[in-house]
Write an enzyme that holds these catalytic residues in place. Sequence first.
Site, PDB file in Angstrom:
ATOM      1  N   ASP A 171       0.859  -1.194   0.000  1.00 50.40           N
ATOM      2  CA  ASP A 171       0.000   0.000   0.000  1.00 50.40           C
ATOM      3  C   ASP A 171       0.897   1.246   0.000  1.00 50.40           C
ATOM      4  O   ASP A 171       1.754   1.404   0.867  1.00 50.40           O
ATOM      5  CB  ASP A 171      -0.888  -0.013   1.252  1.00 50.40           C
TER       6      ASP A 171
ATOM      7  N   ASP B 204      -3.922   2.508  -5.104  1.00 46.96           N
ATOM      8  CA  ASP B 204      -2.539   2.475  -4.610  1.00 46.96           C
ATOM      9  C   ASP B 204      -2.224   1.215  -3.809  1.00 46.96           C
ATOM     10  O   ASP B 204      -1.306   1.203  -3.017  1.00 46.96           O
ATOM     11  CB  ASP B 204      -2.261   3.723  -3.765  1.00 46.96           C
ATOM     12  N   GLU B 205      -2.991   0.153  -3.975  1.00 47.39           N
ATOM     13  CA  GLU B 205      -2.696  -1.059  -3.199  1.00 47.39           C
ATOM     14  C   GLU B 205      -2.936  -2.331  -4.004  1.00 47.39           C
ATOM     15  O   GLU B 205      -3.753  -2.346  -4.929  1.00 47.39           O
ATOM     16  CB  GLU B 205      -3.508  -1.086  -1.901  1.00 47.39           C
TER      17      GLU B 205
END
Length: 371
Positions: free
Chosen positions: A18, A116-117
């Site tokens: 993340d 974003d992960e």
Amino acid sequence: MSRDSVTTDRKGIIFHVDMDHFYTALEEREHPELKGKAIIVGADPKQGKGRGVVFTSNYEARKLGVRSGMPISRAWKQASLAIYLPPNFPLYEKVSQQIMDMLRSFSDKFEQWGIDEAFLDVTTKVKDYEEAEAYAKKVKQEISKTQRLTCSIGIAPNKLLAKIASDFEKPDGLTIVKEDKAEEFLAPMQVRKLLWVGKKTEAKLLEMGIKTIGDLAKYDASVLNDRFGVMGTVIHLMARGIDKSEVEERSKVKSISRELTFESDTTDSKTVLQGVDKLSEDVQRDVSERKLLFKNVTIKIRYENFETHTHGRMLASHTDRIQDLKKISRELVIDYLRPRRKIRLIGVRVSDFMSMKNQRTLVESFHDPIF
Ligand code: TTP
Ligand code: MG
């Protein structure tokens, strides 16, 4: 012994990666003069009169109490001197894509989870947790070298634990949770930390006196099942650190629907509701063949003059039960039945899925009285 049997004999190793304060980290990278200042990306604050919310804040702004999802007007009250920036989505999306492509190349199986992960199954890439740690450091170095950004990584035997672990030591964290330490690691945390426990479920659990994951793990599984259906069983298992869901590229299926045009337009509510039941059954069969659970139900209704309405409802938790789908679809349709308005077409659609691959067999064996 062949290499295959060596790798399949042992438990898997999963990473959850993340990015740290993703949008604001990118703004800092693009505008180095901002580094060290409190930065907020979100709606225009308009001197405290702005509407809309904070998308994210960097760690300096978080120290002032500004968090993702907070009204921008409240952020202004707490941090009027912070730097407020509008989002630059094309940049965030471009970089996200580059990072995801890079992470994919480090994994056996890959699943992007948000902008974003991502989850990486690295089971055949590493021999044990020691190697996994070194491998995670390599991933971090690669991101730092190619993007000048930091991330946090959780390493664990399953997705659930890896996700909670990546959040444990932000920013620039690296947290390992082995299977035998899972319950101990989870016990003091709030139930909200578990995937699929949203605000509504959290409120219901609190009413039942369940505050921490430890409380949930100790709770009677059959009561949870009565109250929340299959999700009750899933969250109880999760509270004990058990999660068999696989890392897999996200299902492209966004919704499943069926429609029915009546042979002749009708005002007969019984005919319409029977049609709704039939559509619900067809949709539910498709959903369960794909091993999915849904959270949103939407109906469509078209009158004889082609006037068309859609009406949906978000449920408190995911389900795949036919009785739930029938009940909600009927309730939604009933609002549109008028004594003198002939109906031409009806439709039932479900969406907002969660995958039950493997999880399903786990839940079933859990319910089986033989076990
Ligand atoms: P997150 O990973 O939840 O947050 P983050 O990367 O900003 O911070 P952290 O270091 O705690 O991981 O979300 C990723 C991006 O998604 C975030 O930079 C902005 C966006 N986002 C929103 O737009 N609204 C939200 O409510 C949240 C939580 C995130
Ligand atoms: Mg993040």
